[in-house]
Design a protein around this motif. Structure first.
Motif, PDB file in Angstrom:
ATOM      1  N   ALA A 109       0.827  -1.206   0.000  1.00  0.00           N
ATOM      2  CA  ALA A 109       0.000   0.000   0.000  1.00  0.00           C
ATOM      3  C   ALA A 109       0.862   1.258   0.000  1.00  0.00           C
ATOM      4  CB  ALA A 109      -0.919  -0.012   1.217  1.00  0.00           C
ATOM      5  N   THR A 110       1.893   1.279   0.845  1.00  0.00           N
ATOM      6  CA  THR A 110       2.655   2.504   1.062  1.00  0.00           C
ATOM      7  C   THR A 110       3.704   2.740  -0.022  1.00  0.00           C
ATOM      8  OG1 THR A 110       2.392   2.063   3.408  1.00  0.00           O
ATOM      9  CG2 THR A 110       3.918   3.804   2.809  1.00  0.00           C
ATOM     10  N   VAL A 111       4.456   1.702  -0.358  1.00  0.00           N
ATOM     11  CA  VAL A 111       5.555   1.877  -1.300  1.00  0.00           C
ATOM     12  C   VAL A 111       5.082   1.736  -2.741  1.00  0.00           C
ATOM     13  CG1 VAL A 111       7.808   1.007  -2.020  1.00  0.00           C
ATOM     14  CG2 VAL A 111       7.202   1.037   0.404  1.00  0.00           C
ATOM     15  N   TYR A 112       4.240   0.720  -2.982  1.00  0.00           N
ATOM     16  CA  TYR A 112       3.827   0.437  -4.360  1.00  0.00           C
ATOM     17  C   TYR A 112       2.412   0.939  -4.669  1.00  0.00           C
ATOM     18  CZ  TYR A 112       8.010  -2.347  -4.027  1.00  0.00           C
ATOM     19  OH  TYR A 112       9.306  -2.746  -3.822  1.00  0.00           O
ATOM     20  N   LEU A 113       1.848   1.677  -3.724  1.00  0.00           N
ATOM     21  CA  LEU A 113       0.562   2.334  -3.940  1.00  0.00           C
ATOM     22  C   LEU A 113      -0.548   1.384  -4.380  1.00  0.00           C
ATOM     23  CD1 LEU A 113       1.788   5.691  -5.513  1.00  0.00           C
ATOM     24  CD2 LEU A 113       1.216   5.177  -3.147  1.00  0.00           C
ATOM     25  N   GLN A 114      -0.692   0.291  -3.635  1.00  0.00           N
ATOM     26  CA  GLN A 114      -1.817  -0.622  -3.828  1.00  0.00           C
ATOM     27  C   GLN A 114      -2.679  -0.487  -2.568  1.00  0.00           C
ATOM     28  OE1 GLN A 114      -1.842  -2.745  -6.669  1.00  0.00           O
ATOM     29  NE2 GLN A 114      -0.043  -1.561  -7.248  1.00  0.00           N
ATOM     30  N   PRO A 115      -3.450   0.607  -2.490  1.00  0.00           N
ATOM     31  CA  PRO A 115      -4.094   0.954  -1.209  1.00  0.00           C
ATOM     32  C   PRO A 115      -5.060  -0.107  -0.701  1.00  0.00           C
ATOM     33  CG  PRO A 115      -4.170   2.786  -2.724  1.00  0.00           C
ATOM     34  CD  PRO A 115      -3.733   1.588  -3.513  1.00  0.00           C
ATOM     35  N   ILE A 141       1.536   9.601   5.108  1.00  0.00           N
ATOM     36  CA  ILE A 141       1.238   9.155   3.744  1.00  0.00           C
ATOM     37  C   ILE A 141      -0.220   8.721   3.758  1.00  0.00           C
ATOM     38  CG2 ILE A 141       1.767   7.435   1.972  1.00  0.00           C
ATOM     39  CD1 ILE A 141       4.641   7.494   2.921  1.00  0.00           C
ATOM     40  N   ALA A 142      -1.075   9.629   3.316  1.00  0.00           N
ATOM     41  CA  ALA A 142      -2.524   9.411   3.417  1.00  0.00           C
ATOM     42  C   ALA A 142      -3.080   9.034   2.053  1.00  0.00           C
ATOM     43  CB  ALA A 142      -3.201  10.672   3.955  1.00  0.00           C
ATOM     44  N   TYR A 143      -3.244   7.717   1.855  1.00  0.00           N
ATOM     45  CA  TYR A 143      -3.762   7.258   0.561  1.00  0.00           C
ATOM     46  C   TYR A 143      -5.246   6.927   0.669  1.00  0.00           C
ATOM     47  CZ  TYR A 143      -2.010   3.070   2.971  1.00  0.00           C
ATOM     48  OH  TYR A 143      -1.709   2.128   3.898  1.00  0.00           O
ATOM     49  N   SER A 150      -4.366   7.561 -11.353  1.00  0.00           N
ATOM     50  CA  SER A 150      -3.395   8.024 -10.355  1.00  0.00           C
ATOM     51  C   SER A 150      -3.956   7.998  -8.945  1.00  0.00           C
ATOM     52  CB  SER A 150      -2.979   9.462 -10.673  1.00  0.00           C
ATOM     53  OG  SER A 150      -2.356   9.519 -11.928  1.00  0.00           O
ATOM     54  N   SER A 151      -3.131   7.527  -8.005  1.00  0.00           N
ATOM     55  CA  SER A 151      -3.499   7.647  -6.599  1.00  0.00           C
ATOM     56  C   SER A 151      -3.280   9.091  -6.178  1.00  0.00           C
ATOM     57  CB  SER A 151      -2.605   6.759  -5.734  1.00  0.00           C
ATOM     58  OG  SER A 151      -2.881   5.410  -5.971  1.00  0.00           O
ATOM     59  N   VAL A 152      -4.177   9.596  -5.351  1.00  0.00           N
ATOM     60  CA  VAL A 152      -3.977  10.934  -4.780  1.00  0.00           C
ATOM     61  C   VAL A 152      -3.535  10.729  -3.333  1.00  0.00           C
ATOM     62  CG1 VAL A 152      -5.078  13.108  -4.139  1.00  0.00           C
ATOM     63  CG2 VAL A 152      -5.666  11.998  -6.307  1.00  0.00           C
ATOM     64  N   ILE A 153      -2.320  11.192  -3.017  1.00  0.00           N
ATOM     65  CA  ILE A 153      -1.723  10.924  -1.711  1.00  0.00           C
ATOM     66  C   ILE A 153      -1.524  12.234  -0.957  1.00  0.00           C
ATOM     67  CG2 ILE A 153       0.208   9.801  -0.523  1.00  0.00           C
ATOM     68  CD1 ILE A 153      -0.964   7.897  -2.485  1.00  0.00           C
ATOM     69  N   GLY A 154      -2.017  12.244   0.272  1.00  0.00           N
ATOM     70  CA  GLY A 154      -1.795  13.409   1.116  1.00  0.00           C
ATOM     71  C   GLY A 154      -0.508  13.253   1.893  1.00  0.00           C
ATOM     72  N   THR A 155       0.359  14.275   1.834  1.00  0.00           N
ATOM     73  CA  THR A 155       1.635  14.167   2.544  1.00  0.00           C
ATOM     74  C   THR A 155       2.175  15.562   2.833  1.00  0.00           C
ATOM     75  OG1 THR A 155       3.808  13.140   2.495  1.00  0.00           O
ATOM     76  CG2 THR A 155       2.961  13.928   0.391  1.00  0.00           C
ATOM     77  N   PHE A 193      -8.360  19.279 -11.342  1.00  0.00           N
ATOM     78  CA  PHE A 193      -9.043  17.968 -11.353  1.00  0.00           C
ATOM     79  C   PHE A 193      -9.814  17.794 -10.059  1.00  0.00           C
ATOM     80  CE2 PHE A 193      -6.438  15.671  -8.274  1.00  0.00           C
ATOM     81  CZ  PHE A 193      -5.303  16.466  -8.228  1.00  0.00           C
ATOM     82  N   THR A 194     -10.753  16.835 -10.095  1.00  0.00           N
ATOM     83  CA  THR A 194     -11.521  16.504  -8.897  1.00  0.00           C
ATOM     84  C   THR A 194     -11.214  15.058  -8.514  1.00  0.00           C
ATOM     85  OG1 THR A 194     -13.272  18.010  -9.533  1.00  0.00           O
ATOM     86  CG2 THR A 194     -13.846  16.290  -7.934  1.00  0.00           C
ATOM     87  N   PRO A 195     -10.670  14.828  -7.322  1.00  0.00           N
ATOM     88  CA  PRO A 195     -10.335  13.451  -6.932  1.00  0.00           C
ATOM     89  C   PRO A 195     -11.586  12.609  -6.678  1.00  0.00           C
ATOM     90  CG  PRO A 195      -9.941  14.964  -5.111  1.00  0.00           C
ATOM     91  CD  PRO A 195     -10.328  15.806  -6.286  1.00  0.00           C
ATOM     92  N   SER A 196     -11.450  11.284  -6.909  1.00  0.00           N
ATOM     93  CA  SER A 196     -12.534  10.354  -6.587  1.00  0.00           C
ATOM     94  C   SER A 196     -12.217   9.692  -5.259  1.00  0.00           C
ATOM     95  CB  SER A 196     -12.638   9.256  -7.643  1.00  0.00           C
ATOM     96  OG  SER A 196     -12.658   9.822  -8.925  1.00  0.00           O
ATOM     97  N   HIS A 197     -13.274   9.240  -4.571  1.00  0.00           N
ATOM     98  CA  HIS A 197     -13.063   8.547  -3.313  1.00  0.00           C
ATOM     99  C   HIS A 197     -12.796   7.082  -3.607  1.00  0.00           C
ATOM    100  CE1 HIS A 197     -13.244   8.059   0.974  1.00  0.00           C
ATOM    101  NE2 HIS A 197     -14.019   7.010   0.815  1.00  0.00           N
ATOM    102  N   GLY A 198     -11.670   6.569  -3.137  1.00  0.00           N
ATOM    103  CA  GLY A 198     -11.314   5.181  -3.429  1.00  0.00           C
ATOM    104  C   GLY A 198     -10.389   5.119  -4.627  1.00  0.00           C
ATOM    105  N   VAL A 199     -10.038   3.882  -4.948  1.00  0.00           N
ATOM    106  CA  VAL A 199      -9.058   3.668  -6.004  1.00  0.00           C
ATOM    107  C   VAL A 199      -9.544   2.553  -6.923  1.00  0.00           C
ATOM    108  CG1 VAL A 199      -6.704   2.842  -6.446  1.00  0.00           C
ATOM    109  CG2 VAL A 199      -7.118   4.431  -4.579  1.00  0.00           C
ATOM    110  N   GLY A 200      -9.261   2.690  -8.210  1.00  0.00           N
ATOM    111  CA  GLY A 200      -9.571   1.622  -9.171  1.00  0.00           C
ATOM    112  C   GLY A 200     -11.055   1.562  -9.507  1.00  0.00           C
ATOM    113  N   ASP A 201     -11.553   0.333  -9.793  1.00  0.00           N
ATOM    114  CA  ASP A 201     -12.942   0.169 -10.229  1.00  0.00           C
ATOM    115  C   ASP A 201     -13.947   0.578  -9.156  1.00  0.00           C
ATOM    116  OD1 ASP A 201     -11.993  -0.730 -12.587  1.00  0.00           O
ATOM    117  OD2 ASP A 201     -12.102  -2.861 -12.037  1.00  0.00           O
ATOM    118  N   GLY A 202     -13.527   0.445  -7.874  1.00  0.00           N
ATOM    119  CA  GLY A 202     -14.447   0.738  -6.783  1.00  0.00           C
ATOM    120  C   GLY A 202     -14.513   2.218  -6.429  1.00  0.00           C
TER     121      GLY A 202
END
Lengths: 441, 193
Positions: A109-115, A141-143, A150-155, A193-202
């Motif tokens: 999750a943290t290094v390879y961004l697979q939240p 690191i807030a994913y 793209s993942s949107v990460i708060g840091t 841009f406007t971020p989406s909640h969650g990542v990928g298909d979900g």
């Protein structure tokens, strides 16, 4: 048991010297055989003529050896390339602190961004980590959010600098609605841009409607999945989720540390970096508590590599077995090829050429084809690894570089030695042929 | 183990097994350990609660000026180097520094930390590691260790060796239990009898 003076000498050598000696040792049988066979004769011009006479057949034979050697070389080089690439991607992540759970999952999750959905670390815990005297950098690191691929990460800004150094374009984020994008994000400085909640298909595309973030800078390439990430101030992530902004109301508008524990909504992970190497180990012990888990991504990765070590061995064995099969094929091929020259060799012997000269001609001919095939094979292997690495890099965002290392050269040296020794057999066979019969053929 | 396999393979295939031979020295100094479990050996030990084995317990525990060392262990090896793992507890009032070790069984002993350098696992030398009052420091696989070099004898499972851990406040001598070559933690040898 190896004598002590030998092991002391061996392990005292630099690794490069060990590798070079291995190479020489593996190639030595070929060199010794060559010297012994060719000693006091000069078969080379005759061999050149032989090769030229059936150049296309010989070229095909060389090509077959090259492809087989290339496969073996490619297999080993590719495995190492992927191992190094994944390790390089984790290099900037010295120590990661998360809520207790699976180290592998948290690392992915943290290094390879697979939240993944994980519990958050609270403000008091973050504060204890950030204010530890040995901690030089403690970045949340807030994913969890994303924009398209793209993942949107708060840091924090310090983490952006730690990850990729100076920005290649634009400037650092300075407000909650600003963002810095990774090198391979298809957004330009100035885009919104406007971020989406969650990542990928979900991902819920419209969960954060009304939020608009503006790209103000671009990071240098890092060779890891963060090249596809969008980095925003951690306050921005908290804001779009309607949480407190990490600072006392009177300090509203502040971006970055220090955070106020009472207004700190939480973060799934914290990257920790110490200036002193030893301190990383001490911090790991300190932050391994009931509420937090601290791990070195490098160590977790090494465990995964260790598990994959079995696969690696299988691949190495496969590479070796392939080469053995090729060696057997080479032997069969040579037996056929030498029949092409049977009449000429018989003529040579009828003219009174000593058997040893004929033997050296046949062997040198075979060794030349094998040597040429092996050298060409290294090129084929490098090209194959180059192509595969590019595909892997494109698919995983982990930079995998094609390079040749000592193991490949060891494999090729061993292959050459083995096959040129095997090539002594057809050379002997050539001598045992009947001169008269061959002359009549 | 990889080395043995590769040596055997190298023999079988005459000279065609260089990749394996290389792997062996690439992984020098680190058995590809599977899983390390930080606190399990300690908790497991307490849960076991074998009071009859107080002597053996003392055998695995050493203390000096509030600094306790618990369950020192290493792995069986015939290679001349070994990593020693132990849990250090600072029950004193002041910060202490673990600075290294020495052992009559080995020519050298130094504090090292695990790093993944360019995809290859290595252990790098560390001058010291501090332990704050009330804190624990775990020397464990893929983390910190004392690296013994130039071992006089091969270490076999069940053997014991003496290692003196060096702190800035003094030295702490204790028994180090030799576990299996692929062990990931101390086995509480005394409790299984």
């Amino acid at each position: 048991m190896v004598p002590e003076f030998w092991s002391e000498f061996w392990y005292g050598l630099p690794v490069v010297a060990q590798d070079a000696l291995w190479f020489v040792f593996l190639l030595l049988p070929a060199i010794l055989a060559g010297v012994a066979v060719v000693w006091s004769y000069r078969p080379f011009s005759l061999v050149r003529a032989m090769i030229w006479r059936y150049r296309w057949t010989n070229a095909l034979f060389v090509l077959l050896i090259a492809v087989s050697v290339g496969l073996g070389v490619g297999l080993i080089a590719q495995e190492r390339g992927i191992r190094k690439g994944t390790a390089r991607a984790a290099e900037k992540f010295d120590l990661v602190v998360t809520a207790p759970g699976s180290e592998v999952q948290m690392m992915l999750a943290t290094v390879y961004l697979q939240p993944v959905d994980v519990p958050l670390i609270d403000g008091a815990t973050y504060d204890a980590i950030a204010s530890n005297e040995n901690v030089a950098l403690a970045a949340p690191i807030a994913y969890g959010d994303s924009y398209r691929e793209s993942s949107v990460i708060g840091t924090t800004a310090a983490f952006v600098t730690h990850l990729s150094g100076d920005l290649t374009d634009g400037r650092m984020f300075q407000a909650v609605d600003e963002a810095v994008v990774g090198a391979r994000v298809p957004l330009d400085v100035g885009d919104s841009f406007t971020p989406s909640h969650g990542v990928g298909d979900g991902a819920e595309e419209h969960a954060h409607d009304g939020v608009s973030l503006r790209v103000v800078g671009r990071m240098a390439p890092t060779g890891n999945p963060w090249d596809k990430a969008i980095l925003v101030p951690v306050e921005s992530v908290w804001k779009v989720h309607g949480l407190p902004l990490g600072h006392r109301p009177e300090r509203d508008g502040q971006i970055g540390p220090p955070f106020d524990p009472d207004y700190f909504p939480g973060t799934p992970a914290i990257l920790v970096r110490a200036d002193q190497l030893w301190a990383n180990y001490a911090l790991r012990s300190e932050f391994t508590t009931e509420r937090t888990m601290a791990f070195f991504p490098g160590a977790v990765l090494s465990q995964l590599h260790g598990l994959l070590g079995d696969v690696r061995q299988v691949m190495s064995v496969m590479a070796v077995v392939t080469q053995l099969l090729v060696a057997a094929g080479v032997l069969a091929g040579l037996a056929v090829l030498i029949r092409l020259y049977a009449r000429r060799l018989a003529l040579l012997r009828a003219l009174g050429a000593p058997d040893r000269f004929v033997f050296s001609v046949v062997w040198t001919y075979a060794a030349t084809l094998i040597g040429a095939g092996a050298v060409l094979g290294i090129g084929v292997g490098l090209a194959a690894v180059g192509i595969i690495s590019r595909i892997v890099t494109a698919r995983t965002d982990i930079l995998v570089e094609a390079s040749l290392g000592w193991p490949e050269f060891h494999l090729v040296a061993g292959f050459v030695s083995l096959t040129v020794l095997i090539a002594l057999l057809p050379a002997f066979a050539a001598l045992s042929r009947d001169v008269i019969t061959d002359l009549r053929s | 183990m990889i080395r043995t396999t590769s040596a055997a393979l190298a023999l079988v295939v005459a000279l065609a097994a260089p990749g394996l031979a290389h792997d062996a020295h690439g992984q020098h100094g680190d058995q590809a350990g599977a899983h390390h479990e930080e606190d399990r050996d300690e908790t497991g030990h307490n849960e076991a609660g074998h009071h009859d084995h107080a002597e053996e317990e003392a055998h695995h525990l050493a203390e000096i000026e509030g600094v306790r060392a618990l369950h020192a262990w290493t792995r069986a090896t015939g290679e001349g180097t070994a990593l020693v793992f132990v849990t250090i507890e600072n029950k004193g009032e002041a910060e202490v520094k673990l600075e290294g070790a020495e052992s009559a069984a080995a020519k050298t002993a130094e504090l090292v930390g695990f790093q993944l350098k360019d995809g290859e696992p290595t252990y790098v030398y560390l001058p010291f590691v501090s332990v704050k009052p009330g804190r624990k420091l775990a020397l464990q696989p893929k983390g910190l260790a004392i690296r013994l070099g130039g071992l006089e004898q091969p270490l076999n499972k069940g053997d014991e060796l003496e290692v003196e851990f060096e702190f800035d406040t003094g030295h702490l001598e204790m028994h180090v239990q030799v576990e299996a070559a692929d062990a990931t933690q101390h086995s509480h040898a005394g409790h299984q009898h």
